[in-house]
Each structure stands twice: as C-alpha cells, then as structure tokens.
Design an enzyme around this catalytic site. Structure first.
Site, short mmCIF file in Angstrom:
data_model
loop_
_atom_site.label_atom_id
_atom_site.label_comp_id
_atom_site.label_asym_id
_atom_site.label_seq_id
_atom_site.Cartn_x
_atom_site.Cartn_y
_atom_site.Cartn_z
N LEU A 126 0.84 -1.19 0.00
CA LEU A 126 0.00 0.00 0.00
C LEU A 126 0.88 1.24 0.00
O LEU A 126 1.68 1.46 0.91
CB LEU A 126 -0.93 0.01 1.21
CG LEU A 126 -2.07 1.04 1.17
CD1 LEU A 126 -3.26 0.55 2.00
CD2 LEU A 126 -1.63 2.40 1.69
N HIS A 230 6.19 2.09 13.40
CA HIS A 230 6.75 3.39 13.01
C HIS A 230 5.66 4.45 13.19
O HIS A 230 4.48 4.19 12.97
CB HIS A 230 7.20 3.32 11.56
CG HIS A 230 8.00 4.50 11.10
ND1 HIS A 230 7.41 5.68 10.72
CD2 HIS A 230 9.34 4.67 10.95
CE1 HIS A 230 8.35 6.53 10.35
NE2 HIS A 230 9.53 5.95 10.49
#
Length: 342
Positions: A126, A230
């Site tokens: 993605l 993250h």
C-alpha cells in the site's frame, strides 16, 4: 476521479517511480527493475488464472487519476505467502524458570524464529503519493482490497495478515536491527532490506539464531521497540484494528514491527459489504461510498458521493460518471461499503 484497476505492463514506469518514492523499508516494492517486472507479470497471470483455492497468486492494483492518467498509488494482496519463498517471523513467548527449593519463579520472554504464517493471505504494497493523502483516498486504498476479497473469497485463505513497519531511529535504522547485525548478520540494514525485497531470503535460515532468544538479554533500545510501529504507520494500524485485525505476538525479524491478523469472513469491510444491482441516475449521496464492479481482470473500483444505496429497492444508485468509470451498465451488480464509517 480516482479509480483502482489491476496493474498492466504499461504501468512499469509509474511503478518504478513509486518504488523510488517509497524508499528503503518498503520491501514489497523494491527499486529493482527485474523484480518489478516479475511482480507485474505475476499479477497479470494471477488475475487471468482460474482459481478455486489460494495458491501462488499475487494481485497488484494501481490507483489512477483519470483526470491526468497518472498512477498515484498501489495496493496488493498475496493469496498464500511462504509457499515458495519462506516467510519468517519471530514469535514472542513466555517461559517459566522455577526452583521449588529456592521458592523462585521467573517468567522470561523469548523470541523464536518461525514460519507459522505459511499459507495465509497477506494485504501489502500500500502506497499513496503524498499530494493525494486526503479525502478518503488512503482509506479507500486500504479497504478496496476487502471488496475484492469479499467478491472472490475462494482465492484467499481464511486467515489474513498484514506486516506493519517497525520503529526506526533518526537515521531510519531500526534499533532492533543493531544487535542482530552485530551478533548474526554482519551486513548493513539497506543491504538486508534490498535482499528481502528481491526475494533473496536464504541468508535468514543460514545466519539467524536457531534457538529461542531471551528478550532480557537484548539491549534496552531493542527491547523497547518490540511490537511497536513506526510513527507514520500508526494510522494504518488503527484502521486495521477497526477492521478486526489483532496482534498475536508475531514480529518482523529486522525492525520488530507487529504482524496483525484477522479471519477473512470477520473483517469488518468484508462482512459489511453489500452486493446489489445498479441503477444509473443523477444522484448525490449523503455518504462517501467505495464501490467496485464484480469483474476479475476488468476489476474497477472508486469512491465518492455519486453513489447512494436505496434500501427500499435494494439498489445502488450510481451517477453516469461513476458507472462509466467502473464499466457498469444498468442492472449490473456492484459491491460497496461506506467509507464514512469509522
């Protein structure tokens, strides 16, 4: 209008540019021409194949801005991972060390190399260009995969996973990687990242620790990022959690990011999607709908308010522009979900 469709060979230059823009750490789309051509050919073959059970298929889609013809994003699904190239994870466990004589009981966390997700389907690849990260585009790019999977469940495993990017330092290197490099791999992170991206994973089996690792022996910086994502990945993780994905203790080998999983039939967008006939008319809906046709090689999907579900007639009202973009005629069936639902 933004439209999702299967990738073709003509999209190679755009895919190459996206691979460059996505940067290191995006291992499912490496900046490697031969690997990118291989992914395109594999996707074209997968869309064309007659399939009644998941196997070595990979479905890669591109997001096209029809006003310019530009490819502005990608999204993908692997039907069954690890069948030919092993998929490795660390599994988190807890072991008990007990001494009755000393009346001591210690619970110690461990990491064990495993292939437990072999054969599962994976949502992946993605990417959306930054200038398009608005107005539901990112949400659509993620959820459109579930519309495709809902239409063709026989092509996918009942268990679906997503690997989330792990935490990194200011230089973009995962703290978890440092101890691994020093003790086992002796190659830098970009090199290992590139090898994974081009499918060369044999070094993992050859060099990685074969026995459980006691987490308490790792540097504190490495321990603190186990199972953490993250900061840029937090929105994607929250979106998947709302879809029903959960972390079951499996983490990435190099950045310790969590892998989340869900049952295909229980994914919210799969379960809540509706398949109904289309009526083409001028319409302005209250909600933003993601709509897909039911074709395979000719799969098309888009989103907007030029669509509205009529519960009384059990029809999806589509504007002429929306219908044309999805190659839908009056009476054809379409599948949709409401993108406004949080």
């Amino acid at each position: 209008m933004l439209v999702i469709r299967p990738i073709t060979a003509a999209d190679f230059p755009a895919l190459k540019q996206i691979a460059i823009e996505s940067g290191p750490g995006f291992t499912s789309l490496p900046d490697h021409d031969a690997r990118l051509w291989q992914k395109i050919a594999h996707a074209e073959h997968s869309f064309a194949a007659a399939v009644d059970s998941p196997g070595d298929q990979g479905y890669l889609f591109v997001l096209e801005d029809q006003s310019t013809g530009d490819i502005v994003g990608t999204t993908g699904i692997e039907a069954a991972v690890g069948l030919h190239t092993p998929l490795y994870h660390f599994q988190q466990n807890t072991v008990m060390h007990h001494s009755a004589e000393l009346n001591v009981l210690n619970q110690l966390k461990t990491l064990t190399l495993c292939n437990d997700y072999t054969g599962t389907s994976e949502i992946c690849t993605l990417f959306l260009r930054e200038s398009y990260r608005r107005n539901h585009a990112g949400r659509f790019l993620s959820k459109v995969r579930f519309l495709f999977m809902a239409e063709y469940p026989q092509r996918f495993s009942e268990r679906v996973i997503a690997e989330m990017r792990g935490a990194t330092d200011e230089q973009g290197v995962p703290p978890f990687w440092n101890w691994l490099q020093q003790l086992f791999l002796t190659i830098d992170f970009p090199t290992a990242d590139k090898l994974i991206g081009v499918g060369k994973k044999s070094f993992i089996a050859e060099l990685m620790p074969r026995h459980p690792i006691y987490v308490g022996l790792l540097p504190q910086a490495a321990q603190q990022v186990i199972g953490k994502v993250h900061e840029n990945t937090i929105p994607a993780l929250k979106m998947l959690e709302k879809e029903g994905f959960r972390h079951r203790g499996y983490i990435d080998l190099f950045d310790a990011g969590p892998t989340v999983e869900a049952q295909l039939s229980e994914i919210r967008s799969v379960a809540q999607s509706r398949k109904v006939p289309v009526r083409i008319t001028d319409v302005s809906g209250e909600h933003t709908l993601a709509v897909a046709n039911t074709a395979l090689q000719g799969f098309r999907a888009s989103f907007g308010k030029g669509a509205r579900y009529c519960a009384e007639q059990q029809q999806l009202l589509l504007s002429p522009q929306f219908a044309t973009a999805l190659a839908l005629q009056e009476g054809d069936f379409a599948r949709f979900i409401n993108l406004d639902q949080r």
